[in-house]
Write a protein that holds these residues in place. Structure first.
Motif, short mmCIF file in Angstrom:
data_model
loop_
_atom_site.label_atom_id
_atom_site.label_comp_id
_atom_site.label_asym_id
_atom_site.label_seq_id
_atom_site.Cartn_x
_atom_site.Cartn_y
_atom_site.Cartn_z
N THR A 38 49.32 20.90 63.45
CA THR A 38 49.64 20.82 64.88
C THR A 38 48.37 20.94 65.73
OG1 THR A 38 51.81 21.79 64.49
CG2 THR A 38 50.99 21.82 66.76
N PRO A 39 48.05 19.93 66.53
CA PRO A 39 46.85 20.01 67.37
C PRO A 39 46.92 21.19 68.33
CG PRO A 39 47.71 17.77 67.32
CD PRO A 39 48.74 18.63 66.68
N GLY A 40 45.84 21.91 68.41
CA GLY A 40 45.76 23.03 69.34
C GLY A 40 46.37 24.32 68.84
N LEU A 41 47.02 24.28 67.68
CA LEU A 41 47.69 25.49 67.20
C LEU A 41 46.69 26.58 66.84
CD1 LEU A 41 50.37 26.85 66.44
CD2 LEU A 41 50.11 25.90 64.14
N LEU A 42 45.59 26.22 66.20
CA LEU A 42 44.60 27.21 65.81
C LEU A 42 43.94 27.83 67.04
CD1 LEU A 42 43.09 28.62 63.53
CD2 LEU A 42 41.42 26.73 63.54
N VAL A 43 43.53 26.97 67.98
CA VAL A 43 42.91 27.47 69.21
C VAL A 43 43.89 28.34 69.98
CG1 VAL A 43 41.96 26.79 71.45
CG2 VAL A 43 41.34 25.51 69.39
N GLY A 44 45.14 27.84 70.07
CA GLY A 44 46.17 28.61 70.79
C GLY A 44 46.45 29.95 70.13
N ALA A 63 57.51 13.32 64.20
CA ALA A 63 56.92 14.06 65.31
C ALA A 63 56.71 15.50 64.91
CB ALA A 63 57.83 13.98 66.55
N ASP A 64 55.91 16.18 65.72
CA ASP A 64 55.65 17.60 65.50
C ASP A 64 56.86 18.41 65.96
OD1 ASP A 64 53.15 19.69 65.20
OD2 ASP A 64 54.61 20.36 66.67
N PRO A 93 53.29 7.72 63.98
CA PRO A 93 52.89 7.85 65.38
C PRO A 93 51.56 8.57 65.52
CG PRO A 93 55.22 8.31 65.15
CD PRO A 93 54.68 8.17 63.76
N TYR A 94 50.69 8.01 66.35
CA TYR A 94 49.33 8.55 66.43
C TYR A 94 49.32 9.96 67.01
CZ TYR A 94 44.43 9.17 67.34
OH TYR A 94 43.14 9.68 67.35
N SER A 95 48.57 10.81 66.33
CA SER A 95 48.33 12.18 66.78
C SER A 95 47.01 12.64 66.19
CB SER A 95 49.46 13.11 66.32
OG SER A 95 49.09 14.47 66.50
N THR A 96 46.26 13.36 66.97
CA THR A 96 44.99 13.90 66.46
C THR A 96 45.21 14.94 65.38
OG1 THR A 96 44.95 15.52 68.26
CG2 THR A 96 43.76 13.45 68.63
N GLY A 97 46.48 15.35 65.20
CA GLY A 97 46.79 16.32 64.15
C GLY A 97 46.70 15.74 62.75
N TRP A 98 46.75 14.40 62.63
CA TRP A 98 46.64 13.78 61.31
C TRP A 98 45.18 13.64 60.93
CZ3 TRP A 98 50.24 13.31 57.80
CH2 TRP A 98 51.58 13.29 58.18
N GLN A 99 44.80 14.25 59.82
CA GLN A 99 43.44 14.19 59.32
C GLN A 99 43.41 13.33 58.06
OE1 GLN A 99 41.04 15.66 61.15
NE2 GLN A 99 42.68 16.33 62.54
N TRP A 109 55.19 18.74 60.69
CA TRP A 109 55.65 17.40 61.01
C TRP A 109 57.03 17.17 60.39
CZ3 TRP A 109 53.33 13.72 64.03
CH2 TRP A 109 53.80 12.41 63.96
N SER A 110 57.89 16.48 61.12
CA SER A 110 59.20 16.13 60.58
C SER A 110 59.39 14.62 60.67
CB SER A 110 60.32 16.82 61.35
OG SER A 110 61.58 16.34 60.93
N TRP A 111 59.81 14.02 59.57
CA TRP A 111 60.09 12.59 59.53
C TRP A 111 61.48 12.27 60.07
CZ3 TRP A 111 55.93 9.83 58.87
CH2 TRP A 111 54.86 10.36 58.13
N ASN A 112 62.21 13.29 60.50
CA ASN A 112 63.55 13.07 61.03
C ASN A 112 63.60 13.12 62.55
OD1 ASN A 112 65.26 12.81 58.61
ND2 ASN A 112 64.43 14.84 58.14
N LEU A 113 62.45 13.22 63.19
CA LEU A 113 62.37 13.17 64.65
C LEU A 113 61.87 11.78 65.04
CD1 LEU A 113 60.73 16.66 65.39
CD2 LEU A 113 63.14 16.09 65.03
N GLY A 114 62.78 10.82 65.06
CA GLY A 114 62.39 9.44 65.32
C GLY A 114 61.47 8.95 64.21
#
Length: 1018
Positions: A987-993, A74-75, A946-952, A66-71
């Motif tokens: 990152t969501p899906g990174l492990l599965v991917g 964002a991932d 910003p909402y993302s399922t990647g945040w636990q 995650w980067s706090w410098n993308l708006g």
């Protein structure tokens, strides 16, 4: 001759590539310009490459974070996947010093362009074409209108021109009985490189496979059965998709919730605007001076002649010709382009694949040049000359075109002449080929100059000057970003509206400066954030930049935790600023001004000041009050914004449910059209005619004040004979009466509030003035113009002709047949039926705009039927608001309200209360946010992440389910008590991917090993 034949084809290609590039790009570089575009080039591509270089040098593993410098945050992996992650050329920047990154950016463009030709050479080599035809085909495929255009504006768009020939090559191998492993590997590379182009190339590859299968079947060539071929292709593609899983799965999940999933199919078009079809014949041979709906044809003369030849022999080249016919029909239909553009805008980027078909047809023709019949030559001559005649006709029977295009037409005529004279000149094969190669090289270089030379096109003027890119990035904020870094606490920043007035919709440059700027400009944006922006009526919303500059709205800035604003020094005196933001001062008590870091053509030519707010909300806080979706949806957009300070919007039951209080105050006003320049009296017509007189000796208006609209009897006697209005014509009187009637009807329409903004009979948009009835009541408030039910009426050719006639009547000038013919020409070539508009609202201390994009916009077009325009905060009373609009005939509103939001004691108390509920000991790193909270009652954990399922979320070490709060952000239900809060990101899906990629790669390796084993066994 034997030495020439033995010289590798790739060597000849390399030599001529350098020659054409040297000629084509010479004008740009001699003019001191670069290949960095002043719009997306510097706003998106270059700063992203700078950031990517930093990531690479820190280790590629850091990309998936995650980067706090993308708006707002964002991932990095999914945001940059569209641009740099899968582009193998970009990884070379890790070896380049940052000071030379500008040169590297340009060198990589030329390297990609070179590889375009190499890929086609591999594709062409598997067919039975001569070396010479393969060589010509490669040159015409490499140097096209598309490659020249995207090389200037969107460098990574060259990648599909590399991948498509390789995909076609691999598909051909499978159809010819060879192994499918190359197809699997190339499929993986394509998907990793860019998910958008992966979709486009997947459709193109499917069509290519079907066409190639059909071709081989018609020719009776040996092939496996259809089920066997289908199985092999399916296995290859499946494993290729699987190997790309590490990028594809996270990116696909991100796209499912992105802002760009909300496109209207084909921008709502059934057909293109008339000017699209009128300009199409010329765009087939040239760039036409502009790009509309991404039509970048501009084929070479040899390719144009080749298509003429193959279409004449329709049955001989049956399959090829049907493909050409299908492409021609597709060019005429917006829906066709939209299907290839992921069912969104009617962008004809699919034409990049058409270049392969055209180059193939070119190779066909080159091999048949020695066998042309008299009938073939007649057809080529007739079609070539007829096409030029068509261009002449659709331009209104005169060539009102760019001078450079004449050279293109002459080269076509030269080629036709060479073909006609070939047998009569007694040329040897070598002489003929040298002449043809020279003409093709001249044609392609000339085409490049048409795009890249400042003497032939306006495009080079939009390219940054040499040496300015890095310098501007460093000085983008004049060094004011250093003033925000004095605190260890997490903060966000924003730009005051109009800080920069460059053409870019937004800029990602502050990303490089690590300022945590809330605005961003990416193709993949968080859809939750976009929905919040739309719900609040943000006038600066766009799909690629969902927050924009927040329209300078005070509460919106505070909700997002914007602690600092960057403003121009001169804006302190002339522009309304958000409430509660005070100027950061130097030790002497004066505003601290960061001197302008001058960069020619880019800087804003004034120093920068920093504004600081004491009311920015913390990144994470608890809120005991809950807003229900039902109660929230009943509110106006302005009250929704204020309600988010009174409670947290959440769908599930949590905390204490409250009914939000309406904060906005309805402002009574009257609306009146500014009729100063509307010719609704003979006096005004006299003044108008005198002002537009061709001679200076009759200028009686020098004795009049500029705002004079009524003449004295003496002035009338002087001007009437001089302006031909002693006895006005009946037609003129009817036009004056028509203006009077329009204004009278409009005044009745707007009697109880603004409902319509109209144009006069000359087509001039009438300004309007809104007068606030009790202005002193709305001091210390932020004022909004809230528009609902917006409709607008575009112009038309008929309307333009009518208004032109009316203008000549008012000016007393004859309206000739030539005037009428020119009006028709301009109307046919104009963009009347596709235009949008800009609505501007101006007060004594602020200017705000709302833009409705036209259907020609291929990135951000949305029909906007509502908007909230922030007129700014002011301590003083504002009496009037001036409204203007452009490019259309009229604007209509279901309602147009003025709403004032006070920022007094109640507002400050609400904000202070929320601030006290912020997490204690807040620590923010790239993938982790932590702190403690103490509550006496059940509440809602509320963030502006910003909402993302990647945040636990873990509360006291226990996993707790998160959910969207306030429409856009990560939140959760929280029990009363003292809690340790930890939010971590993956990152969501990174492990599965990753597992998918690993499994597929192992399968491919196993198949490859088995193939090698069997090969050595035999």
């Amino acid at each position: 001759m034997n030495k020439v034949r033995k010289f590798p084809l790739v060597g000849w290609y390399t030599l001529f590539f350098m020659v054409i590039v040297a000629i084509s790009y010479s004008g740009l570089f001699l003019a001191g310009r670069t290949l960095i575009w002043e719009v997306d080039g510097i706003a998106q591509h270059f700063p992203i490459l700078v950031t990517f270089q930093k990531i690479l040098r820190g280790g590629v593993a850091g990309l998936a974070s995650w980067s706090w410098n993308l708006g707002l945050g964002a991932d990095q992996l999914t945001t940059f996947a569209y641009y740099v992650v899968g582009d193998p050329f970009n990884y070379l920047v890790a070896l380049v010093p940052r000071a030379h990154l500008e040169a590297a950016y340009q060198a990589l463009i030329l390297l990609r362009l070179y590889c375009v030709g190499l890929a086609f050479l591999g594709f062409a080599h598997q067919f039975k074409f001569s070396r010479f035809s393969q060589f010509i085909g490669t040159l015409t495929y490499t140097f096209t209108a598309y490659t020249f255009y995207v090389g200037m504006h969107h460098p990574f768009f060259l990648l599909p021109m590399i991948w498509f020939p390789l995909l076609a090559w691999a598909i051909e191998r499978v159809l010819r009985g060879r192994h499918w492993l190359p197809l699997s590997l190339i499929t993986a590379v394509v998907i990793i490189s860019n998910f958008y182009f992966a979709y486009l190339l997947a459709l193109g590859s499917l069509i290519y496979a079907l066409v190639s299968f059909w071709t081989r079947r018609r020719a009776g060539q040996a092939m496996r059965s259809f089920p066997q071929l289908l199985w092999r292709l399916a296995v290859a593609v499946t494993l290729g998709v699987g190997m790309a899983g590490i990028i594809m799965v996270p990116t696909l999940l991100a796209m499912l919730t992105a802002t760009r999933t909300d496109f209207d199919f084909a921008n709502g078009l059934w057909t293109y605007p008339i000017n699209y079809y009128v300009n199409l014949p010329n765009r087939l041979l040239t760039n036409g001076g502009s790009v509309q709906y991404w039509v970048t044809l501009g084929m070479s003369a040899i390719s144009f002649v080749s298509l003429t030849y193959t279409l004449r022999h329709f049955k001989r080249y049956w399959v090829l010709n049907w493909v050409l016919v299908a492409m021609a029909v597709g060019l005429l239909l917006p829906g066709f382009a939209a299907v290839f553009n992921v069912f969104s805008t009617p962008s004809n980027r699919w034409l990049l694949m058409a270049n392969l078909v055209v180059a193939y047809a070119t190779m066909v023709f080159i091999d048949q040049c020695d066998h042309l019949t008299v009938a073939d030559l007649k057809w080529i001559a007739l079609v070539g000359c007829g096409w030029l005649a068509l261009i002449w006709a659709v331009n209104g029977f005169y060539l009102n075109i760019r001078k450079h295009d004449i050279a293109t037409y002459l080269i076509l005529l030269m080629l036709i002449g060479l073909l006609l004279a070939k047998d009569h000149l007694g040329l040897t094969t070598r002489q003929w080929r040298y002449l043809l190669l020279g003409l093709v090289t001249l044609n392609l270089a000339n085409s490049g100059l048409g795009w890249l030379s400042p003497n032939t096109n306006s495009n080079p003027g939009e390219q940054l000057r040499r040496g300015t890119a890095i310098k501007w990035i460093k000085g983008y904020l004049d060094g004011a970003e250093k003033g925000t870094q004095s605190t260890s606490q997490f903060y966000r920043t924003a730009l005051v509206p109009n800080y920069y007035t460059l053409r870019s919709a937004e800029s990602n440059v502050p990303m490089v400066l690590k300022t945590h700027l809330v605005g961003s400009y990416f193709s993949v944006q968080n859809g939750y954030v976009g929905e919040l922006s739309r719900q609040l009526g943000n006038a600066t919303y766009a799909m690629n930049a969902p927050l924009g500059d927040l329209n300078g709205r005070t509460t919106f800035n505070n909700l997002l935790g914007v602690k600092y604003l960057f403003a121009r020094e001169d804006q302190l005196r002339h522009q309304a600023l958000p409430a509660g933001y005070h100027v950061v001062k130097a030790k002497d008590g004066q505003p601290k001004v960061y001197a302008d870091r001058f960069v020619y053509g880019l800087s804003n030519h004034t120093g920068t000041v920093l504004l600081k707010s004491d009311y920015a909300l913390p990144l994470v806080y608890t809120q005991p009050n809950r807003l229900t979706p039902t109660a929230f949806n009943r509110l106006s957009a302005v009250d929704k914004e204020q309600a988010l300070l009174q409670g947290t919007l959440i769908k599930t039951h949590a905390g204490q449910t409250v009914t939000p209080k309406k904060t906005g105050q309805s402002v009574a006003y009257s609306a009146a059209a500014d009729t100063t320049k509307v010719l609704d009296s003979t006096d005004k017509v006299m003044i108008y005619r005198n002002q537009h007189a061709t001679g200076a000796s009759n200028n009686e208006t020098t004795k009049l004040a500029d705002d004079t609209v009524t003449l004295t009897s003496e002035q009338r006697q002087q001007l009437a004979p001089a302006t031909g209005l002693t006895n006005p014509s009946q037609h003129l009187l009817k036009l004056i009466a028509a203006n009077q009637q329009r204004l009278q009807t409009n005044a009745q329409t707007n009697a109880n509030g603004l409902k319509a903004m109209i144009s006069d009979v000359q087509g001039h948009q009438v300004p309007y003035e809104l007068t606030i009835k009790h202005p002193k009541r709305y001091r210390n408030t932020e004022l909004y113009l809230v528009l609902d039910g917006i409709r607008y009426r575009r112009s038309s050719i008929q309307n333009e002709l009518r208004t032109s006639l009316n203008t000549t009547t008012f000016s007393g000038r004859p309206y000739t047949k030539m005037d009428q013919l020119n009006g028709v020409r301009d109307g046919l070539k104009g963009n009347l039926s596709a235009s949008g508009y800009q609505l501007t609202a101006q007060t004594v201390d602020n200017l705000a705009t709302f833009n409705q994009l036209g259907t020609t916009n291929m990135s951000d077009y949305e029909y906007r039927d509502s908007a909230v325009i922030n007129l700014g905060y002011s301590h003083s009373a504002r009496k009037t608001i001036t409204l203007t609009f452009d490019r259309i005939r009229s604007l209509h509103f279901k309602s147009a309200k003025l709403v004032a939001v006070p920022f007094g004691k109640t507002y400050r108390q609400r904000v202070r209360q929320v601030q006290r509920q912020g997490l204690r000991g807040l620590k923010v790193t790239a993938n982790r946010v932590s702190g403690t909270t103490q509550t006496t009652k059940a509440s809602i954990l509320t963030t502006s992440i910003p909402y993302s399922t990647g945040w636990q979320l873990r509360v006291d070490g226990q996993r707790v389910k998160t959910q969207p709060v306030n429409l856009a952000f990560v939140g959760a239900k929280l029990p009363a008590g003292h809690h340790r809060i930890t939010l971590t990101y993956r990152t969501p899906g990174l492990l599965v991917g990753s597992w998918l990629s690993l499994g597929s790669a192992l399968s491919v390796l196993a198949v490859a090993a088995w193939r090698l084993f069997r090969y050595y066994q035999h």
